[in-house]
Design an enzyme around this catalytic site. Sequence first.
Site, PDB file in Angstrom:
ATOM      1  N   ASP A 143     -16.513  -1.708   5.138  1.00 44.00           N
ATOM      2  CA  ASP A 143     -15.011  -0.696   4.767  1.00 44.00           C
ATOM      3  C   ASP A 143     -14.621  -0.959   3.334  1.00 44.00           C
ATOM      4  OD1 ASP A 143     -14.054  -3.548   4.236  1.00 44.00           O
ATOM      5  OD2 ASP A 143     -11.973  -2.638   4.855  1.00 44.00           O
TER       6      ASP A 143
ATOM      7  N   ASP B 215     -14.248  -6.023   3.353  1.00 47.38           N
ATOM      8  CA  ASP B 215     -14.130  -7.968   4.151  1.00 47.38           C
ATOM      9  C   ASP B 215     -14.388  -6.786   5.902  1.00 47.38           C
ATOM     10  OD1 ASP B 215     -11.762  -5.823   5.063  1.00 47.38           O
ATOM     11  OD2 ASP B 215     -10.415  -6.880   4.490  1.00 47.38           O
ATOM     12  N   ARG B 216     -14.443  -5.891   6.339  1.00 47.73           N
ATOM     13  CA  ARG B 216     -14.651  -5.400   7.685  1.00 47.73           C
ATOM     14  C   ARG B 216     -16.035  -4.938   7.572  1.00 47.73           C
ATOM     15  NH1 ARG B 216      -9.501  -2.770   9.858  1.00 47.73           N
ATOM     16  NH2 ARG B 216      -7.124  -3.682   9.003  1.00 47.73           N
TER      17      ARG B 216
ATOM     18  N   ASP C  84     -13.008  -2.311   0.385  1.00 49.88           N
ATOM     19  CA  ASP C  84     -12.769  -3.659   0.111  1.00 49.88           C
ATOM     20  C   ASP C  84     -13.848  -4.524   0.556  1.00 49.88           C
ATOM     21  OD1 ASP C  84     -11.645  -3.840   1.876  1.00 49.88           O
ATOM     22  OD2 ASP C  84     -10.285  -5.508   1.418  1.00 49.88           O
TER      23      ASP C  84
ATOM     24  N   GLU D 143     -10.747 -10.571  14.653  1.00 49.69           N
ATOM     25  CA  GLU D 143      -9.565  -9.002  14.730  1.00 49.69           C
ATOM     26  C   GLU D 143     -10.477  -8.082  15.354  1.00 49.69           C
ATOM     27  OE1 GLU D 143      -6.422  -9.863  11.623  1.00 49.69           O
ATOM     28  OE2 GLU D 143      -7.137  -8.902  11.320  1.00 49.69           O
TER      29      GLU D 143
ATOM     30  N   LYS E  18     -11.455 -12.040   6.123  1.00 48.06           N
ATOM     31  CA  LYS E  18     -12.483 -11.680   6.398  1.00 48.06           C
ATOM     32  C   LYS E  18     -13.521 -10.989   5.787  1.00 48.06           C
ATOM     33  CE  LYS E  18      -9.461  -7.499   7.558  1.00 48.06           C
ATOM     34  NZ  LYS E  18      -8.065  -8.076   7.743  1.00 48.06           N
TER      35      LYS E  18
ATOM     36  N   THR F 284      -2.034 -10.004  14.275  1.00 51.10           N
ATOM     37  CA  THR F 284      -2.252  -9.005  13.082  1.00 51.10           C
ATOM     38  C   THR F 284      -2.228  -9.644  12.383  1.00 51.10           C
ATOM     39  OG1 THR F 284      -2.544  -7.675  15.334  1.00 51.10           O
ATOM     40  CG2 THR F 284      -3.316  -6.752  12.528  1.00 51.10           C
TER      41      THR F 284
ATOM     42  N   ARG G 113       0.825  -1.127   0.129  1.00 55.54           N
ATOM     43  CA  ARG G 113      -0.003  -0.654   0.113  1.00 55.54           C
ATOM     44  C   ARG G 113       0.936   1.161  -0.437  1.00 55.54           C
ATOM     45  NH1 ARG G 113      -4.263  -1.350   4.469  1.00 55.54           N
ATOM     46  NH2 ARG G 113      -5.343  -3.755   3.880  1.00 55.54           N
TER      47      ARG G 113
ATOM     48  N   SER H 259      -8.030  -1.593   1.287  1.00 58.06           N
ATOM     49  CA  SER H 259      -8.878  -1.620   2.290  1.00 58.06           C
ATOM     50  C   SER H 259      -9.631  -0.404   2.929  1.00 58.06           C
ATOM     51  CB  SER H 259      -7.916  -2.118   3.701  1.00 58.06           C
ATOM     52  OG  SER H 259      -9.389  -2.446   3.978  1.00 58.06           O
ATOM     53  N   HIS H 260      -9.557   0.042   3.935  1.00 62.88           N
ATOM     54  CA  HIS H 260     -10.452   1.028   4.158  1.00 62.88           C
ATOM     55  C   HIS H 260      -9.415   2.256   4.310  1.00 62.88           C
ATOM     56  CE1 HIS H 260      -7.600  -0.583   7.309  1.00 62.88           C
ATOM     57  NE2 HIS H 260      -7.505   0.612   7.790  1.00 62.88           N
TER      58      HIS H 260
END
Length: 567
Positions: A292, A296-297, A294, A380, A393, A361, A27, A121-122
């Site tokens: 989020d 997954d959260r 993508d 998580e 996730k 993590t 990233r 991601s987020h």
Amino acid sequence: MDESPLPVVTVLTAPYDAQRPGTSGLRKKTNVFLSKPRYLQNFVQCIFFSIDLRDRQGSTVVVGGDGRYYNKAAIEIIVQMAAANGIGRLVIGQNGILSTPAVSCIIRKIKAIGGIILTASHNPGGPDGDFGIKYNISSGGPAPEAVTEKIFQLSKTIEEYAICPDLKVDLTTIGKQQFDLENKFKPLTVEIVDSVEAYTCMLRSIFDFSALKELLSGPNQLKVRLDAMHGVMGPYVKKILCEELGAPANSAVNCIPLEDFGGHHPDPNLTYAADLVEAMQTGDYDFGAAFDGDGDRNMILGKHGFFVNPSDSVAVIAANIFTIPYFQQTGVRGFARSMPTSGALDRVAKATKIALYETPTGWKFFGNLMDANKLSLCGEESFGTGSDHIREKDGLWAVLAWLSIIAKRKQSVETIMQEHWQKFGRNFFTRYDYEEVDAAAAAKIITNLETIMSDRAFAGHKFTVCEGEEYTVDKADNFEYCDPVDGSISRNQGLRIIFTDGSRLIFRLSGTGSAGATIRIYIDSYYKDACKIFKDPQAMLAPLIKIALKVSQIHERTGRSRPTVIT
């Protein structure tokens, strides 16, 4: 029309010295990918180099992303390079859109060799935001450390990459496209698939859709508010929650994926999902969820904005796991949580006599346990929850799990949570995030902390805070994990101060940022007293927060007066 085979060319390049994948891939600021020549190409070639040539030839790779800025352009490059590197088939989400859970699902369903996901991601998107790329292996999970380290080492010595620059793929039309290439015996097949279909079919096999439809559209329907935050989950929420399960169309908001997420930070927490929090506080909705970038959260809210801490969320799902038909069929092999996540899940594991694993993590650590049939449910504290149905996730899975519990128990989110605390006790938990801290300053904070903690006199040290409360250090270390499956050891996974009453302070540098460093402080303390379990976490944890800020000197060393985000 010229139908002669497309040429494959070799392009000379030079390595970049900072392409080490973090917790979830590489990233960086979007501008790094745009301004540094061949930056993306180098990393993609190193992914392909990391796969044995015999395995690579003629193999299938899944490709998709969260729709952020540079997503489509990056996919075009990946297609051209996959063709040149001997990949036989590419399966790509329509318009380049696939959630991270959907990529994992498709990899497993079609037995692909792996997948490439374009997401940060987020993290925010757009030209001034972030971009990311990560590689998932044939299990559908994130590449393990041995693979990401191999990719990183290759990135330091790369001299050339292969590409088929004239190959142009249509990402808009569902169906197969074939391309003949020079010096290749078989054509490349590119298959554009519906972004939602395979993932929806999988969820149908896990949950009782008829019970969920009754909950969301029956005479006593649960009023829901679902915020996709202009990320990838919009089409999934619309198709599954609204069209399939009957939630009103206007209960789903921000469902059009945007390259810059509407100028917002697609992170489902109380700070960045403030619009959802505000809507829930009106009392108009019984259940709220945000996702989020993508997919997954997730964040779960009850009526009047009642917040479900992610550490509690996975514990509640564990305690009610057989409300989900999937687990009635498979049984439960084990639970797991990341080390910084609160011990709430541990209480359920102990009561149910189910094995509990504490990992660093990073979802890849859970994947290893799942592949060895040791793990069924995990989570998580960073708003990630999932099970062994895939190897990522899964935000929408977590929402359907909660809705399944509500459908079975016919209780509100708040009542379910309160009854859980009454039965198991409560782990009060908070996380302080200090984002985009100067990297050198952040590293020094961690180094200084480790020096303090390594002093032999630190064990047994007493911290006295206001109101006469005293906390005695029982143990202080840098978390180290020995994988029970393959014996691999992961060191330096977070500084832990554990007190004699079991309370914990944890300090970590996050591996998911793109600029500077994010310092995270996690605070976890367990109470069983009925008179205390319903109190405010910030009030209950105030003494430990003071200790954490004092011992780390984080405000003095960063010039900050408060965290960027409090969870």
